[in-house]
Design an enzyme around this catalytic site. Structure first.
Site, PDB file in Angstrom:
ATOM      1  N   GLY A 144       0.861  -1.188   0.000  1.00 19.02           N
ATOM      2  CA  GLY A 144       0.000   0.000   0.000  1.00 19.02           C
ATOM      3  C   GLY A 144       0.888   1.225   0.000  1.00 19.02           C
ATOM      4  N   GLU A 145       0.588   2.165   0.851  1.00 24.62           N
ATOM      5  CA  GLU A 145       1.395   3.394   0.935  1.00 24.62           C
ATOM      6  C   GLU A 145       1.982   3.450   2.348  1.00 24.62           C
ATOM      7  OE1 GLU A 145       3.402   5.740  -0.581  1.00 24.62           O
ATOM      8  OE2 GLU A 145       2.064   4.943  -2.134  1.00 24.62           O
ATOM      9  N   SER A 146       3.300   3.258   2.449  1.00 26.18           N
ATOM     10  CA  SER A 146       3.906   3.110   3.767  1.00 26.18           C
ATOM     11  C   SER A 146       3.745   4.356   4.634  1.00 26.18           C
ATOM     12  CB  SER A 146       5.377   2.722   3.630  1.00 26.18           C
ATOM     13  OG  SER A 146       6.082   3.664   2.863  1.00 26.18           O
ATOM     14  N   GLU A 179       0.979 -12.250  -2.555  1.00 23.45           N
ATOM     15  CA  GLU A 179      -0.477 -12.439  -2.424  1.00 23.45           C
ATOM     16  C   GLU A 179      -1.192 -12.245  -3.754  1.00 23.45           C
ATOM     17  OE1 GLU A 179       1.256  -9.904  -1.564  1.00 23.45           O
ATOM     18  OE2 GLU A 179       0.153  -8.036  -1.913  1.00 23.45           O
ATOM     19  N   ILE A 182       5.108  -3.851  -7.621  1.00 26.04           N
ATOM     20  CA  ILE A 182       4.284  -2.654  -7.828  1.00 26.04           C
ATOM     21  C   ILE A 182       4.945  -1.500  -7.076  1.00 26.04           C
ATOM     22  CG2 ILE A 182       1.992  -1.604  -7.625  1.00 26.04           C
ATOM     23  CD1 ILE A 182       0.840  -4.472  -7.419  1.00 26.04           C
ATOM     24  N   ARG A 183       5.707  -0.734  -7.800  1.00 21.26           N
ATOM     25  CA  ARG A 183       6.442   0.397  -7.202  1.00 21.26           C
ATOM     26  C   ARG A 183       7.130  -0.040  -5.895  1.00 21.26           C
ATOM     27  NH1 ARG A 183       3.235   4.344  -5.546  1.00 21.26           N
ATOM     28  NH2 ARG A 183       4.864   5.885  -5.696  1.00 21.26           N
ATOM     29  N   CYS A 188       6.229  -5.292   0.474  1.00 20.97           N
ATOM     30  CA  CYS A 188       6.309  -4.002  -0.215  1.00 20.97           C
ATOM     31  C   CYS A 188       6.243  -2.848   0.791  1.00 20.97           C
ATOM     32  CB  CYS A 188       5.231  -3.933  -1.281  1.00 20.97           C
ATOM     33  SG  CYS A 188       5.748  -2.930  -2.668  1.00 20.97           S
ATOM     34  N   ARG A 212      12.892   3.423  -1.246  1.00 24.17           N
ATOM     35  CA  ARG A 212      11.496   3.373  -1.742  1.00 24.17           C
ATOM     36  C   ARG A 212      11.449   3.608  -3.251  1.00 24.17           C
ATOM     37  NH1 ARG A 212       7.823   7.270   1.627  1.00 24.17           N
ATOM     38  NH2 ARG A 212       6.198   6.256   0.425  1.00 24.17           N
ATOM     39  N   HIS A 271       4.882  -8.847  -4.292  1.00 30.81           N
ATOM     40  CA  HIS A 271       3.542  -9.155  -3.755  1.00 30.81           C
ATOM     41  C   HIS A 271       3.168 -10.622  -3.953  1.00 30.81           C
ATOM     42  CE1 HIS A 271       2.138  -4.996  -2.957  1.00 30.81           C
ATOM     43  NE2 HIS A 271       3.052  -4.699  -3.872  1.00 30.81           N
TER      44      HIS A 271
HETATM   45  N1  GLN Z   1       5.689   2.765  -3.144  1.00 33.14           N
HETATM   46  C1  GLN Z   1       5.006   2.380  -1.938  1.00 33.14           C
HETATM   47  C2  GLN Z   1       5.650   3.044  -0.714  1.00 33.14           C
HETATM   48  O1  GLN Z   1       6.707   3.577  -0.820  1.00 33.14           O
HETATM   49  C3  GLN Z   1       5.011   0.875  -1.773  1.00 33.14           C
HETATM   50  C4  GLN Z   1       4.279   0.237  -2.928  1.00 33.14           C
HETATM   51  C5  GLN Z   1       3.563  -1.026  -2.597  1.00 33.14           C
HETATM   52  O2  GLN Z   1       3.379  -1.401  -1.447  1.00 33.14           O
HETATM   53  N2  GLN Z   1       3.083  -1.689  -3.615  1.00 33.14           N
HETATM   54  O3  GLN Z   1       5.095   3.044   0.350  1.00 33.14           O
END
Ligand code: GLN
Length: 191
Positions: A46-48, A171, A133-134, A78, A105, A169
């Site tokens: 997600g978004e840390s 999952e 994913i990023r 992630c 990141r 990921h």
């Molecule tokens: N780019 C997100 C972050 O820095 C992590 C991306 C992800 O969890 N898929 O938090």
């Protein structure tokens, strides 16, 4: 076995689905009380930054730190791996500091910012499918941190004791090997 999945934001439901497939009671965690009685905890992608803020506001940061000290297994994927790292760069960010790694990141740049690739791992003979994913790059691992899978010459799945982190990921694929490995860590017999 009861496993908690941090359910603030991000893809926690996908983790619950895999864990349930493996026969586990996968519950959502939003408060310190909900962690009680769990053998393991998953910190999803997600978004840390958003997740960290929630952990700090709800008293979950301290609760998770205690959970780890008491031997509970933790698996960060992630954004979750970013939360576990001792050091976070690009930009610098606070973290739970439960695993001796340094992460950068969004480290894979545009080409592999998102995509499905295949890498080598120690948890199975066949190549391991990894969805990025990023994701962050694990730039440094501490001396006792085991590298369980790699992609493009960088550690992608790492573990020390009861704490494990993936920059991809697991999952989001049909392969349950990584979650199974985590459940082995979490099962009381392994502690
Ligand atoms: N780019 C997100 C972050 O820095 C992590 C991306 C992800 O969890 N898929 O938090």
């Amino acid at each position: 076995m009861k496993i908690g999945v941090l359910a603030v934001q991000g893809d926690f439901e996908a983790h619950q689905a895999v864990l349930r497939q493996l026969g586990v009671n996968a519950i959502e965690i939003r408060t310190p009380e909900e962690l009680e009685g769990c053998a393991g905890l998953v910190l999803p992608g997600g978004e840390s930054t958003t997740q960290l803020q929630f952990l700090q506001e709800e008293g979950l940061q301290a609760a998770i730190e205690k959970f780890a000290r008491d031997g509970g297994a933790i698996f960060g994927t992630c954004a979750g791996a970013i939360l576990l790292a001792v050091e976070v760069k690009n930009p610098k960010q606070d973290s739970l500091k439960l695993l001796d790694i340094t992460v950068l990141r969004n480290g894979y740049g545009r080409q592999v910012a998102s995509g499905v690739v295949s890498g080598t791992s120690k948890i199975k003979k066949e190549p391991l499918e990894m969805v990025f994913i990023r994701g962050p790059i694990i730039e440094r691992v501490g001396p006792d941190v085991a590298i369980l899978a790699e992609y493009a010459g960088k550690p992608a799945l790492v573990q020390k004791g009861n704490v494990m982190a993936a920059t991809f990921h697991p999952e989001l694929t049909d392969d349950t090997a990584v979650h199974q490995h985590f459940l082995d860590l979490a099962s009381p017999a392994s502690r």
